[in-house]
Design a protein around this motif. Structure first.
Motif, short mmCIF file in Angstrom:
data_model
loop_
_atom_site.label_atom_id
_atom_site.label_comp_id
_atom_site.label_asym_id
_atom_site.label_seq_id
_atom_site.Cartn_x
_atom_site.Cartn_y
_atom_site.Cartn_z
N LEU A 104 0.83 -1.20 0.00
CA LEU A 104 0.00 0.00 0.00
C LEU A 104 0.87 1.26 0.00
O LEU A 104 0.60 2.22 -0.75
CB LEU A 104 -0.92 -0.01 1.22
CG LEU A 104 -2.13 0.93 1.20
CD1 LEU A 104 -3.04 0.61 0.02
CD2 LEU A 104 -2.89 0.85 2.51
N GLY A 105 1.89 1.27 0.83
CA GLY A 105 2.80 2.42 0.86
C GLY A 105 3.52 2.61 -0.46
O GLY A 105 3.72 3.74 -0.92
N LEU A 106 3.90 1.49 -1.10
CA LEU A 106 4.57 1.57 -2.40
C LEU A 106 3.64 2.16 -3.46
O LEU A 106 4.06 3.00 -4.27
CB LEU A 106 5.04 0.18 -2.82
CG LEU A 106 5.73 0.08 -4.19
CD1 LEU A 106 7.01 0.90 -4.20
CD2 LEU A 106 6.03 -1.38 -4.53
N TRP A 111 2.06 6.57 -6.97
CA TRP A 111 1.00 7.49 -7.41
C TRP A 111 1.50 8.93 -7.40
O TRP A 111 1.33 9.68 -8.36
CB TRP A 111 -0.21 7.32 -6.50
CG TRP A 111 -1.44 8.04 -6.94
CD1 TRP A 111 -1.78 8.43 -8.20
CD2 TRP A 111 -2.52 8.46 -6.10
NE1 TRP A 111 -3.00 9.05 -8.20
CE2 TRP A 111 -3.48 9.08 -6.93
CE3 TRP A 111 -2.78 8.36 -4.73
CZ2 TRP A 111 -4.66 9.61 -6.43
CZ3 TRP A 111 -3.96 8.87 -4.23
CH2 TRP A 111 -4.89 9.50 -5.07
N ASN A 112 2.15 9.32 -6.30
CA ASN A 112 2.68 10.68 -6.20
C ASN A 112 3.84 10.90 -7.18
O ASN A 112 3.91 11.95 -7.84
CB ASN A 112 3.14 10.95 -4.77
CG ASN A 112 2.01 11.21 -3.81
OD1 ASN A 112 1.60 12.34 -3.61
ND2 ASN A 112 1.49 10.16 -3.19
N LEU A 113 4.72 9.93 -7.28
CA LEU A 113 5.89 10.08 -8.14
C LEU A 113 5.50 10.21 -9.61
O LEU A 113 5.98 11.12 -10.32
CB LEU A 113 6.83 8.89 -7.95
CG LEU A 113 8.18 8.96 -8.68
CD1 LEU A 113 9.02 10.10 -8.11
CD2 LEU A 113 8.92 7.63 -8.54
N PHE A 114 4.62 9.33 -10.08
CA PHE A 114 4.18 9.39 -11.48
C PHE A 114 3.45 10.71 -11.78
O PHE A 114 3.61 11.29 -12.85
CB PHE A 114 3.26 8.21 -11.80
CG PHE A 114 3.98 6.89 -11.90
CD1 PHE A 114 5.24 6.81 -12.48
CD2 PHE A 114 3.41 5.72 -11.43
CE1 PHE A 114 5.90 5.60 -12.58
CE2 PHE A 114 4.05 4.51 -11.52
CZ PHE A 114 5.31 4.45 -12.10
N ASN A 115 2.65 11.18 -10.83
CA ASN A 115 1.91 12.41 -11.04
C ASN A 115 2.84 13.61 -11.12
O ASN A 115 2.65 14.52 -11.95
CB ASN A 115 0.90 12.60 -9.90
CG ASN A 115 -0.21 13.56 -10.27
OD1 ASN A 115 -0.09 14.76 -10.06
ND2 ASN A 115 -1.28 13.03 -10.84
N ILE A 116 3.85 13.64 -10.28
CA ILE A 116 4.82 14.74 -10.30
C ILE A 116 5.58 14.76 -11.63
O ILE A 116 5.71 15.81 -12.28
CB ILE A 116 5.78 14.62 -9.11
CG1 ILE A 116 5.05 14.93 -7.80
CG2 ILE A 116 6.98 15.55 -9.29
CD1 ILE A 116 5.86 14.64 -6.56
N TYR A 117 6.06 13.59 -12.06
CA TYR A 117 6.81 13.52 -13.31
C TYR A 117 5.93 13.86 -14.51
O TYR A 117 6.39 14.51 -15.46
CB TYR A 117 7.43 12.14 -13.48
CG TYR A 117 8.80 12.02 -12.85
CD1 TYR A 117 9.94 12.40 -13.55
CD2 TYR A 117 8.95 11.54 -11.56
CE1 TYR A 117 11.19 12.30 -12.97
CE2 TYR A 117 10.20 11.44 -10.97
CZ TYR A 117 11.32 11.82 -11.68
OH TYR A 117 12.56 11.73 -11.10
#
Length: 402
Positions: A104-106, A111-117
């Motif tokens: 879940l943490g991964l 989710w955050n990393l892909f959205n930022i990039y």
């Protein structure tokens, strides 16, 4: 002497087994201590048998069972095994919970990393290639290829879609296409941070559309949480350096279309005979959105993505293609992960995660692009995001969004 019996001395007379009425009475007769022990307490073992041979008397000992009673104390041989099994079960449950938490943490991290990039690379492309419809079509094209690969490689089972389901999904695909088109139009006109500040007003549109089309009357707490959202967005808009009306209204139109998609998805999921799981629904919408956006982008902007046109515009072809491809991959990946999270967490948890994700996008984009932010603008953004967080806490039935 045999291993399974004890041999008695020949000097002892051999007892007659036919006269035995009590277990091993001959032993009691020849041993006063055993006789006294027998009289004071029950025999510790089950009845034993005495057999005779030509020269020896053999005492056959009974086979021990897993449960015996020694002087009134009951002993169970399976107790230690049961305790050991219970410990193993506890360890397995703890390990399973740890793995679930780790996964879940991964997923939240991805989710955050892909959205930022996605937002960073997408903004870089739109700054030098101001054709949002073409960029949107390219993103849906990459997503379509990924969905087909996922189905053909059996990573995810290919669904059987009926004609009635396609007709029901079509309105969702239309608003999904428009929502992403309007988002790209806004990103091309204003800063990433301002676009996402305006998109923080999604709960306002969600409440309004749900009341209009689903008959869901908001509570006083939900309405109260909308006040800081609207006020914060207004405050940030008045002090935004990159503000222009085209970017503002494009982001607002994105809110409207995205929340319309969520309302339509909710109505679609109510019909059990037509409903699909979240990932399958998103995959089908992605393919349909590509089919819808491709002719629209050609009609509105023409064919602008060829190497010759990019070179004539003085652009680095490899750089534009690479950044566009990375942005498209991240675009599909973050939405795919969002739907994976929807199957693991509650809508409230997902909504809080979405709020945290938006904060991450705003902060990283400001740092990466060096966007000038005034104190009043920061205050407005913070108030709006705080209102979004409050809304997620007081509205447990919030429609699931990506």
């Amino acid at each position: 002497m045999q291993s399974s019996a004890f041999s008695l001395s020949r000097t002892l007379p051999t007892p007659n087994p036919r006269k035995l009425s009590h277990p091993c009475p001959s032993l009691h007769r020849y041993n006063p201590f055993l006789k006294a022990l027998s009289a004071s307490s029950p025999p510790p073992f089950p009845r034993c048998s005495l057999s005779s041979t030509s020269h020896n008397a053999l005492i056959t000992l009974p086979k021990l069972t897993p449960e015996h009673q020694f002087n009134g104390v009951r002993v169970k041989a399976a107790d230690s095994i049961s305790l050991s099994a219970d410990d193993d079960d506890v360890d397995e449950v703890s390990t399973s919970k740890f793995k679930d938490t780790l996964v879940l943490g991964l997923l939240f991290g991805l989710w955050n990393l892909f959205n930022i990039y996605f937002n960073i690379y997408n903004k870089q492309v739109l700054k030098v290639f101001p054709y949002p419809a073409t960029v949107t079509t390219a993103q849906f094209a990459v997503g379509t290829v990924l969905v087909i690969l996922m189905w053909t490689s059996n990573i995810y089972k290919r669904p059987k879609i009926t004609g009635a389901q396609l007709i029901a999904i079509l309105p969702m695909a239309v608003v999904h296409t428009l929502g992403n088109l309007f988002t790209n139009m806004s990103l091309g006109k204003v800063s990433v941070s301002f676009t996402h500040t305006i998109k923080a007003m999604e709960p306002f549109f969600s409440v309004a559309l749900s009341a209009m089309f689903l008959g869901e009357v908001p509570s006083i707490w939900i309405l109260s949480s909308l006040l800081p959202i609207v006020g914060g967005v207004g405050l940030a808009s008045m002090t935004e350096v990159s503000f222009n009306w085209a970017g503002f209204w494009s982001a607002m139109a994105s809110n409207l279309t995205n929340q319309s998609r969520n309302v339509l998805s909710k109505k679609f999921m109510v019909k059990k005979e037509e409903s699909l799981d979240n990932i399958t629904l998103f995959s089908v919408i992605t393919i349909m959105s590509f089919i819808l956006s491709a002719p629209f982008s050609i009609l509105m902007e023409g064919v602008k993505f060829t190497p010759s046109i990019l070179q004539s515009a003085g652009l680095n072809v490899n750089q534009v293609y690479t950044r566009s491809f990375i942005a498209a991959l991240c675009f599909h990946a973050y939405q795919q992960v969002a739907y994976m999270l929807l199957q693991r967490v509650s809508p409230v948890t997902h909504s809080v995660g979405n709020c945290v994700k938006r904060v991450g996008v705003i902060v990283t984009s400001v740092l990466f692009f060096g966007t000038p932010v005034s104190p009043i603008n920061s205050l407005g953004t913070g108030v709006a995001l705080a209102g979004v967080f409050l809304y997620s806490r007081v509205n447990p039935t919030k429609p699931k969004t990506a």
